[in-house]
Write an enzyme that holds these catalytic residues in place. Structure first.
Site, mmCIF file in Angstrom:
data_model
loop_
_atom_site.group_PDB
_atom_site.id
_atom_site.type_symbol
_atom_site.label_atom_id
_atom_site.label_comp_id
_atom_site.label_asym_id
_atom_site.label_seq_id
_atom_site.Cartn_x
_atom_site.Cartn_y
_atom_site.Cartn_z
ATOM 1 N N LYS A 39 7.848 14.837 1.307
ATOM 2 C CA LYS A 39 6.467 14.693 1.793
ATOM 3 C C LYS A 39 6.036 13.224 1.902
ATOM 4 O O LYS A 39 6.659 12.334 1.301
ATOM 5 C CB LYS A 39 5.536 15.447 0.835
ATOM 6 C CG LYS A 39 5.767 16.962 0.805
ATOM 7 C CD LYS A 39 4.749 17.631 -0.120
ATOM 8 C CE LYS A 39 4.868 19.135 -0.115
ATOM 9 N NZ LYS A 39 3.798 19.768 -0.937
ATOM 10 N N TYR A 89 1.301 25.340 7.467
ATOM 11 C CA TYR A 89 0.721 25.859 6.228
ATOM 12 C C TYR A 89 -0.345 26.939 6.479
ATOM 13 O O TYR A 89 -1.189 27.171 5.614
ATOM 14 C CB TYR A 89 0.127 24.707 5.411
ATOM 15 C CG TYR A 89 1.139 23.926 4.600
ATOM 16 C CD1 TYR A 89 1.841 24.519 3.545
ATOM 17 C CD2 TYR A 89 1.380 22.578 4.839
ATOM 18 C CE1 TYR A 89 2.752 23.812 2.784
ATOM 19 C CE2 TYR A 89 2.299 21.851 4.074
ATOM 20 C CZ TYR A 89 2.975 22.487 3.052
ATOM 21 O OH TYR A 89 3.879 21.780 2.276
ATOM 22 N N ARG A 128 14.364 25.565 -5.288
ATOM 23 C CA ARG A 128 13.096 25.703 -6.033
ATOM 24 C C ARG A 128 13.289 25.228 -7.484
ATOM 25 O O ARG A 128 12.389 24.621 -8.063
ATOM 26 C CB ARG A 128 12.605 27.155 -6.008
ATOM 27 C CG ARG A 128 12.400 27.732 -4.622
ATOM 28 C CD ARG A 128 11.086 27.474 -3.979
ATOM 29 N NE ARG A 128 9.947 27.942 -4.720
ATOM 30 C CZ ARG A 128 8.683 27.736 -4.328
ATOM 31 N NH1 ARG A 128 8.435 27.063 -3.198
ATOM 32 N NH2 ARG A 128 7.679 28.163 -5.027
ATOM 33 N N THR A 169 5.120 23.565 -9.056
ATOM 34 C CA THR A 169 4.185 22.957 -8.092
ATOM 35 C C THR A 169 3.404 21.802 -8.730
ATOM 36 O O THR A 169 3.262 20.736 -8.134
ATOM 37 C CB THR A 169 3.185 24.028 -7.595
ATOM 38 O OG1 THR A 169 3.921 25.168 -7.169
ATOM 39 C CG2 THR A 169 2.331 23.516 -6.458
ATOM 40 N N ARG A 171 9.972 17.045 -9.032
ATOM 41 C CA ARG A 171 8.523 16.872 -9.238
ATOM 42 C C ARG A 171 8.221 16.230 -10.573
ATOM 43 O O ARG A 171 7.275 15.431 -10.694
ATOM 44 C CB ARG A 171 7.816 18.210 -9.045
ATOM 45 C CG ARG A 171 7.702 18.571 -7.550
ATOM 46 C CD ARG A 171 7.341 20.002 -7.330
ATOM 47 N NE ARG A 171 6.958 20.277 -5.948
ATOM 48 C CZ ARG A 171 6.816 21.504 -5.457
ATOM 49 N NH1 ARG A 171 7.032 22.570 -6.233
ATOM 50 N NH2 ARG A 171 6.466 21.677 -4.197
ATOM 51 N N ASN A 226 2.944 16.315 -4.322
ATOM 52 C CA ASN A 226 4.042 16.717 -5.200
ATOM 53 C C ASN A 226 5.429 16.517 -4.574
ATOM 54 O O ASN A 226 6.393 17.169 -4.941
ATOM 55 C CB ASN A 226 3.832 18.139 -5.731
ATOM 56 C CG ASN A 226 3.738 19.158 -4.615
ATOM 57 O OD1 ASN A 226 3.879 18.833 -3.456
ATOM 58 N ND2 ASN A 226 3.517 20.407 -4.987
ATOM 59 N N HIS A 228 8.687 19.969 -0.560
ATOM 60 C CA HIS A 228 8.407 21.375 -0.252
ATOM 61 C C HIS A 228 9.745 22.090 -0.146
ATOM 62 O O HIS A 228 10.709 21.518 0.358
ATOM 63 C CB HIS A 228 7.682 21.510 1.094
ATOM 64 C CG HIS A 228 7.763 22.896 1.662
ATOM 65 N ND1 HIS A 228 6.894 23.888 1.306
ATOM 66 C CD2 HIS A 228 8.660 23.472 2.516
ATOM 67 C CE1 HIS A 228 7.231 25.015 1.924
ATOM 68 N NE2 HIS A 228 8.314 24.781 2.670
ATOM 69 N N GLU A 285 10.401 28.761 8.706
ATOM 70 C CA GLU A 285 10.128 27.329 8.545
ATOM 71 C C GLU A 285 11.200 26.478 9.224
ATOM 72 O O GLU A 285 10.888 25.442 9.824
ATOM 73 C CB GLU A 285 9.997 26.994 7.056
ATOM 74 C CG GLU A 285 8.740 27.627 6.463
ATOM 75 C CD GLU A 285 8.618 27.450 4.957
ATOM 76 O OE1 GLU A 285 7.601 27.922 4.401
ATOM 77 O OE2 GLU A 285 9.509 26.852 4.317
HETATM 78 P P1 ATP Z 1 5.559 24.162 -1.429
HETATM 79 O O1 ATP Z 1 5.137 25.383 -0.637
HETATM 80 O O2 ATP Z 1 4.978 22.866 -0.891
HETATM 81 O O3 ATP Z 1 7.019 24.078 -1.667
HETATM 82 P P2 ATP Z 1 4.784 25.529 -3.788
HETATM 83 O O4 ATP Z 1 5.405 26.742 -3.169
HETATM 84 O O5 ATP Z 1 5.251 25.091 -5.133
HETATM 85 O O6 ATP Z 1 4.931 24.282 -2.869
HETATM 86 P P3 ATP Z 1 2.239 26.555 -2.873
HETATM 87 O O7 ATP Z 1 1.418 27.422 -3.760
HETATM 88 O O8 ATP Z 1 3.004 27.178 -1.747
HETATM 89 O O9 ATP Z 1 3.206 25.702 -3.817
HETATM 90 O O10 ATP Z 1 1.282 25.423 -2.309
HETATM 91 C C1 ATP Z 1 1.666 24.654 -1.179
HETATM 92 C C2 ATP Z 1 1.297 23.213 -1.407
HETATM 93 O O11 ATP Z 1 -0.132 23.108 -1.462
HETATM 94 C C3 ATP Z 1 1.769 22.607 -2.745
HETATM 95 O O12 ATP Z 1 3.077 22.116 -2.693
HETATM 96 C C4 ATP Z 1 0.769 21.492 -2.936
HETATM 97 O O13 ATP Z 1 1.112 20.348 -2.170
HETATM 98 C C5 ATP Z 1 -0.520 22.092 -2.381
HETATM 99 N N1 ATP Z 1 -1.328 22.687 -3.445
HETATM 100 C C6 ATP Z 1 -1.103 23.851 -4.101
HETATM 101 N N2 ATP Z 1 -2.041 24.084 -5.020
HETATM 102 C C7 ATP Z 1 -2.893 23.037 -4.964
HETATM 103 C C8 ATP Z 1 -4.098 22.674 -5.661
HETATM 104 N N3 ATP Z 1 -4.586 23.458 -6.614
HETATM 105 N N4 ATP Z 1 -4.711 21.520 -5.332
HETATM 106 C C9 ATP Z 1 -4.210 20.716 -4.346
HETATM 107 N N5 ATP Z 1 -3.103 21.002 -3.646
HETATM 108 C C10 ATP Z 1 -2.440 22.133 -3.950
HETATM 109 MG MG MG Z 2 4.991 27.397 -1.165
#
Ligand code: ATP
Ligand code: MG
Length: 140
Positions: A11, A51, A87, A93, A104, A114, A117, A128
């Site tokens: 990212k 997204y 993962r 996350t 991370r 973070n 992705h 994707e």
């Molecule tokens: P990713 O999909 O990016 O691999 P993830 O699956 O661990 O991450 P998701 O729940 O899918 O997490 O959320 C997608 C992305 O949205 C996160 O990677 C993060 O960048 C952002 N995000 C998630 N929760 C929050 C939050 N509470 N505040 C700010 N940003 C968030």
């Molecule tokens: Mg995700």
């Protein structure tokens, strides 16, 4: 074990800090092979589309903003159980919850910024990958 493909992004918070090589090294040392890779600066519209599943979430605006704030490396990773393996390598996350040695834990700035992705299931991996790559750009 099944050989799978997953979609990964390094990212903008990570490319800004010149961590492309450091993160790529972690993937390769973990046995994942990078079979497609390019650097893109996504538009707000592309970030919103990618997204879309999160569009009702309170952090959606912040997420779109940060993903279009600078360059991203989009990649396809291949290997045994690549989706779940990636993962594990990424970690939780929220970097505060991420295990020692994960990307991370090592590099993320916050739950929003973070650093990486990774797809969460076979269907999302497929979607994707096709969002960012044509078949001819993927060389396994
Ligand atoms: P990713 O999909 O990016 O691999 P993830 O699956 O661990 O991450 P998701 O729940 O899918 O997490 O959320 C997608 C992305 O949205 C996160 O990677 C993060 O960048 C952002 N995000 C998630 N929760 C929050 C939050 N509470 N505040 C700010 N940003 C968030
Ligand atoms: Mg995700």
């Amino acid at each position: 074990m099944a050989i799978e493909r997953t979609f990964s992004m390094i990212k903008p918070d990570a490319t800004r800090r010149n961590l492309t090589g450091a993160i790529t090294k972690i993937f390769e040392e973990s046995g994942l092979r990078i079979i497609a890779s390019k650097r893109v600066w996504m538009s707000r519209r592309e970030a919103e589309g990618f997204y879309a599943v999160h569009k009702e979430r309170p952090f959606f605006g912040e997420l779109v903003e940060s993903m279009s704030a600078g360059p991203t490396i989009v990649q396809v990773l291949e290997g045994e159980n690549a989706i779940s393996r990636n993962r594990e390598i990424m970690g939780a996350t929220n970097p505060k919850d991420a295990a020692e040695g994960t990307i991370r834990k090592l590099h993320a700035l916050s739950i929003g910024e973070n650093s990486v992705h990774g797809s969460d299931a076979p269907e999302t991996a497929k979607q994707e990958i096709s969002y960012w790559f044509s078949e001819t750009e993927i060389v396994g």
